[in-house]
Write a protein that holds these residues in place. Structure first.
Motif, PDB file in Angstrom:
ATOM      1  N   LEU A 115       0.707  -1.222  -0.006  1.00 49.57           N
ATOM      2  CA  LEU A 115      -0.072   0.103   0.201  1.00 49.57           C
ATOM      3  C   LEU A 115       0.922   1.270   0.109  1.00 49.57           C
ATOM      4  O   LEU A 115       0.843   2.080  -0.873  1.00 49.57           O
ATOM      5  N   PHE A 116       1.798   1.241   0.911  1.00 54.28           N
ATOM      6  CA  PHE A 116       2.594   2.575   1.187  1.00 54.28           C
ATOM      7  C   PHE A 116       3.520   2.690   0.001  1.00 54.28           C
ATOM      8  O   PHE A 116       3.899   3.700  -0.570  1.00 54.28           O
ATOM      9  N   ASP A 117       4.072   1.460  -0.602  1.00 52.70           N
ATOM     10  CA  ASP A 117       5.153   1.502  -1.856  1.00 52.70           C
ATOM     11  C   ASP A 117       4.218   1.997  -3.123  1.00 52.70           C
ATOM     12  O   ASP A 117       5.017   2.899  -3.903  1.00 52.70           O
ATOM     13  N   ILE A 118       2.946   1.660  -3.253  1.00 52.11           N
ATOM     14  CA  ILE A 118       2.382   2.011  -4.542  1.00 52.11           C
ATOM     15  C   ILE A 118       1.853   3.515  -4.387  1.00 52.11           C
ATOM     16  O   ILE A 118       1.808   4.400  -5.237  1.00 52.11           O
ATOM     17  N   TRP A 119       1.137   3.662  -2.972  1.00 56.20           N
ATOM     18  CA  TRP A 119       0.711   4.992  -2.868  1.00 56.20           C
ATOM     19  C   TRP A 119       1.654   6.189  -2.776  1.00 56.20           C
ATOM     20  O   TRP A 119       1.181   7.267  -2.948  1.00 56.20           O
ATOM     21  N   LYS A 120       2.652   5.846  -2.231  1.00 47.40           N
ATOM     22  CA  LYS A 120       3.748   6.763  -2.078  1.00 47.40           C
ATOM     23  C   LYS A 120       3.363   8.271  -1.225  1.00 47.40           C
ATOM     24  O   LYS A 120       3.425   9.473  -1.757  1.00 47.40           O
ATOM     25  N   PRO A 121       2.899   7.918  -0.083  1.00 43.49           N
ATOM     26  CA  PRO A 121       2.304   9.199   0.696  1.00 43.49           C
ATOM     27  C   PRO A 121       3.516   9.879   1.351  1.00 43.49           C
ATOM     28  O   PRO A 121       4.662   9.306   1.528  1.00 43.49           O
ATOM     29  N   TRP A 122       3.510  11.238   1.361  1.00 44.25           N
ATOM     30  CA  TRP A 122       4.518  11.954   2.251  1.00 44.25           C
ATOM     31  C   TRP A 122       6.060  11.598   1.741  1.00 44.25           C
ATOM     32  O   TRP A 122       6.481  12.050   0.811  1.00 44.25           O
ATOM     33  N   LEU A 123       6.786  11.109   2.719  1.00 42.64           N
ATOM     34  CA  LEU A 123       8.329  10.832   2.971  1.00 42.64           C
ATOM     35  C   LEU A 123       8.445   9.868   1.761  1.00 42.64           C
ATOM     36  O   LEU A 123       9.317   9.965   1.189  1.00 42.64           O
ATOM     37  N   VAL A 124       7.523   8.958   1.435  1.00 42.29           N
ATOM     38  CA  VAL A 124       7.730   7.805   0.352  1.00 42.29           C
ATOM     39  C   VAL A 124       7.769   8.547  -0.769  1.00 42.29           C
ATOM     40  O   VAL A 124       8.747   8.487  -1.675  1.00 42.29           O
ATOM     41  N   GLY A 125       6.760   9.527  -1.112  1.00 45.61           N
ATOM     42  CA  GLY A 125       6.693  10.110  -2.460  1.00 45.61           C
ATOM     43  C   GLY A 125       8.144  11.253  -2.651  1.00 45.61           C
ATOM     44  O   GLY A 125       8.778  11.351  -3.760  1.00 45.61           O
ATOM     45  N   ARG A 126       8.402  11.746  -1.422  1.00 46.36           N
ATOM     46  CA  ARG A 126       9.665  12.774  -1.586  1.00 46.36           C
ATOM     47  C   ARG A 126      10.910  12.029  -2.059  1.00 46.36           C
ATOM     48  O   ARG A 126      11.509  12.490  -3.016  1.00 46.36           O
ATOM     49  N   ALA A 127      10.807  10.772  -1.559  1.00 47.21           N
ATOM     50  CA  ALA A 127      12.181  10.089  -1.790  1.00 47.21           C
ATOM     51  C   ALA A 127      11.994   9.451  -3.188  1.00 47.21           C
ATOM     52  O   ALA A 127      12.968   9.301  -3.709  1.00 47.21           O
ATOM     53  N   ASP A 128      10.824   9.063  -3.560  1.00 50.43           N
ATOM     54  CA  ASP A 128      10.641   8.680  -4.799  1.00 50.43           C
ATOM     55  C   ASP A 128      10.938   9.430  -5.974  1.00 50.43           C
ATOM     56  O   ASP A 128      11.387   9.124  -7.109  1.00 50.43           O
ATOM     57  N   ARG A 129      10.611  10.518  -5.713  1.00 48.79           N
ATOM     58  CA  ARG A 129      11.096  11.875  -6.589  1.00 48.79           C
ATOM     59  C   ARG A 129      12.655  12.033  -6.579  1.00 48.79           C
ATOM     60  O   ARG A 129      13.175  12.973  -7.619  1.00 48.79           O
ATOM     61  N   ARG A 130      13.402  11.576  -6.015  1.00 50.52           N
ATOM     62  CA  ARG A 130      14.990  11.871  -6.122  1.00 50.52           C
ATOM     63  C   ARG A 130      15.442  11.099  -7.427  1.00 50.52           C
ATOM     64  O   ARG A 130      14.640  10.121  -7.672  1.00 50.52           O
ATOM     65  N   THR A 131      16.472  11.572  -7.977  1.00 49.46           N
ATOM     66  CA  THR A 131      16.844  10.640  -9.199  1.00 49.46           C
ATOM     67  C   THR A 131      18.166  10.267  -8.901  1.00 49.46           C
ATOM     68  O   THR A 131      19.057   9.848  -9.968  1.00 49.46           O
ATOM     69  N   ASP A 132      18.540   9.791  -7.738  1.00 51.31           N
ATOM     70  CA  ASP A 132      19.637   9.123  -7.298  1.00 51.31           C
ATOM     71  C   ASP A 132      19.524   7.624  -6.741  1.00 51.31           C
ATOM     72  O   ASP A 132      18.343   7.334  -6.620  1.00 51.31           O
ATOM     73  N   ALA A 133      20.530   6.843  -6.716  1.00 51.86           N
ATOM     74  CA  ALA A 133      20.186   5.465  -6.151  1.00 51.86           C
ATOM     75  C   ALA A 133      19.974   5.538  -5.101  1.00 51.86           C
ATOM     76  O   ALA A 133      19.054   4.877  -4.477  1.00 51.86           O
ATOM     77  N   ALA A 134      20.252   6.340  -3.916  1.00 53.04           N
ATOM     78  CA  ALA A 134      19.880   6.628  -2.663  1.00 53.04           C
ATOM     79  C   ALA A 134      18.245   6.510  -2.591  1.00 53.04           C
ATOM     80  O   ALA A 134      17.733   6.069  -1.881  1.00 53.04           O
ATOM     81  N   GLY A 135      17.626   7.551  -3.415  1.00 55.67           N
ATOM     82  CA  GLY A 135      16.244   7.692  -3.501  1.00 55.67           C
ATOM     83  C   GLY A 135      15.528   6.409  -3.871  1.00 55.67           C
ATOM     84  O   GLY A 135      14.506   6.053  -3.363  1.00 55.67           O
ATOM     85  N   VAL A 136      16.328   5.753  -4.891  1.00 51.43           N
ATOM     86  CA  VAL A 136      15.647   4.292  -5.285  1.00 51.43           C
ATOM     87  C   VAL A 136      15.580   3.400  -4.019  1.00 51.43           C
ATOM     88  O   VAL A 136      14.289   2.696  -3.513  1.00 51.43           O
ATOM     89  N   MET A 137      16.256   3.230  -2.998  1.00 57.14           N
ATOM     90  CA  MET A 137      16.270   2.404  -1.733  1.00 57.14           C
ATOM     91  C   MET A 137      15.155   3.332  -0.706  1.00 57.14           C
ATOM     92  O   MET A 137      14.654   2.575  -0.159  1.00 57.14           O
ATOM     93  N   LEU A 138      15.657   4.631  -0.755  1.00 55.95           N
ATOM     94  CA  LEU A 138      14.679   5.256   0.441  1.00 55.95           C
ATOM     95  C   LEU A 138      13.476   5.167   0.340  1.00 55.95           C
ATOM     96  O   LEU A 138      12.872   5.098   1.614  1.00 55.95           O
ATOM     97  N   ASP A 139      12.668   5.362  -0.728  1.00 50.29           N
ATOM     98  CA  ASP A 139      11.453   5.523  -0.721  1.00 50.29           C
ATOM     99  C   ASP A 139      10.700   4.223  -0.227  1.00 50.29           C
ATOM    100  O   ASP A 139       9.674   4.119   0.327  1.00 50.29           O
ATOM    101  N   ASP A 140      11.303   3.051  -0.497  1.00 48.95           N
ATOM    102  CA  ASP A 140      10.965   1.692   0.060  1.00 48.95           C
ATOM    103  C   ASP A 140      11.164   1.433   1.656  1.00 48.95           C
ATOM    104  O   ASP A 140      10.731   0.801   2.213  1.00 48.95           O
ATOM    105  N   LEU A 141      12.480   2.089   1.927  1.00 53.25           N
ATOM    106  CA  LEU A 141      12.707   2.110   3.555  1.00 53.25           C
ATOM    107  C   LEU A 141      11.662   2.873   4.147  1.00 53.25           C
ATOM    108  O   LEU A 141      11.220   2.388   5.296  1.00 53.25           O
ATOM    109  N   TRP A 142      11.240   4.068   3.622  1.00 50.25           N
ATOM    110  CA  TRP A 142      10.037   4.838   4.223  1.00 50.25           C
ATOM    111  C   TRP A 142       8.986   3.841   4.149  1.00 50.25           C
ATOM    112  O   TRP A 142       7.840   3.983   5.250  1.00 50.25           O
ATOM    113  N   ALA A 143       8.588   3.373   3.008  1.00 53.90           N
ATOM    114  CA  ALA A 143       7.408   2.432   2.916  1.00 53.90           C
ATOM    115  C   ALA A 143       7.509   1.238   4.021  1.00 53.90           C
ATOM    116  O   ALA A 143       6.389   1.074   4.485  1.00 53.90           O
TER     117      ALA A 143
END
Length: 163
Positions: A115-143
């Motif tokens: 749910l959180f990985d697909i919906w991407k609320p708040w910090l999940v979405g913010r991390a997902d908008r990053r364009t680096d490798a850390a952002g790729v990991m970070l959105d799923d860690l927040w989720a």
């Protein structure tokens, strides 16, 4: 080796929904890790997945325009394991034997993580908008963090109301 880890040994090539396939596999492996070594084993594996994921993603996607390719699923493995750490830690702290990981805990962690990985609320979405490798990991860690907390809240409500 980095591509192999980033795609979690080819799971990222499964279609449709490679992230969901990877999350389901992560639940299976997470329950096995819990049963083999309880919460400490799952926590160590989660830390290793985060470290290896950052290394694999940054190395494999170097020079690529799209760092968050759909076949990269080690981030789902790490995030799902983080979500599973919450009920696993609860069972460990309660003194339950390692062979006990009741299904509501891992099912809730799976559902909330997806749910959180697909919906991407708040910090999940913010991390997902990053364009680096850390952002790729970070959105799923927040989720995974949000899913773990939601799992524990649901368990508290369930046990408070029904237990």
């Amino acid at each position: 080796m980095q591509a192999c880890l980033a795609t979690w040994f080819g799971v990222g090539h499964l279609r449709p929904a490679p992230g969901t396939w990877a999350s389901a596999l992560a639940v299976l492996l997470g329950v096995i890790l819990h049963r083999l070594g309880h919460f400490p084993a799952l926590a160590l594996a989660t830390g290793a997945a985060v470290a290896l994921g950052l290394w694999a993603i940054s190395g494999w996607t170097a020079g690529m325009a799209d760092k968050d390719r759909s076949e990269i699923v080690i981030d789902e493995i790490a995030g799902q394991w983080l979500a599973l750490c919450f009920p696993s830690a609860g069972f460990w702290l309660m003194g339950l034997p390692a062979d006990r990981f009741p299904y509501p805990g891992w099912v809730a962690a799976f559902v909330f993580f997806r749910l959180f990985d697909i919906w991407k609320p708040w910090l999940v979405g913010r991390a997902d908008r990053r364009t680096d490798a850390a952002g790729v990991m970070l959105d799923d860690l927040w989720a995974g963090l949000f899913a773990g907390v939601a799992t524990m809240i649901a368990a508290g409500i369930s046990h408070g109301v029904m237990g």
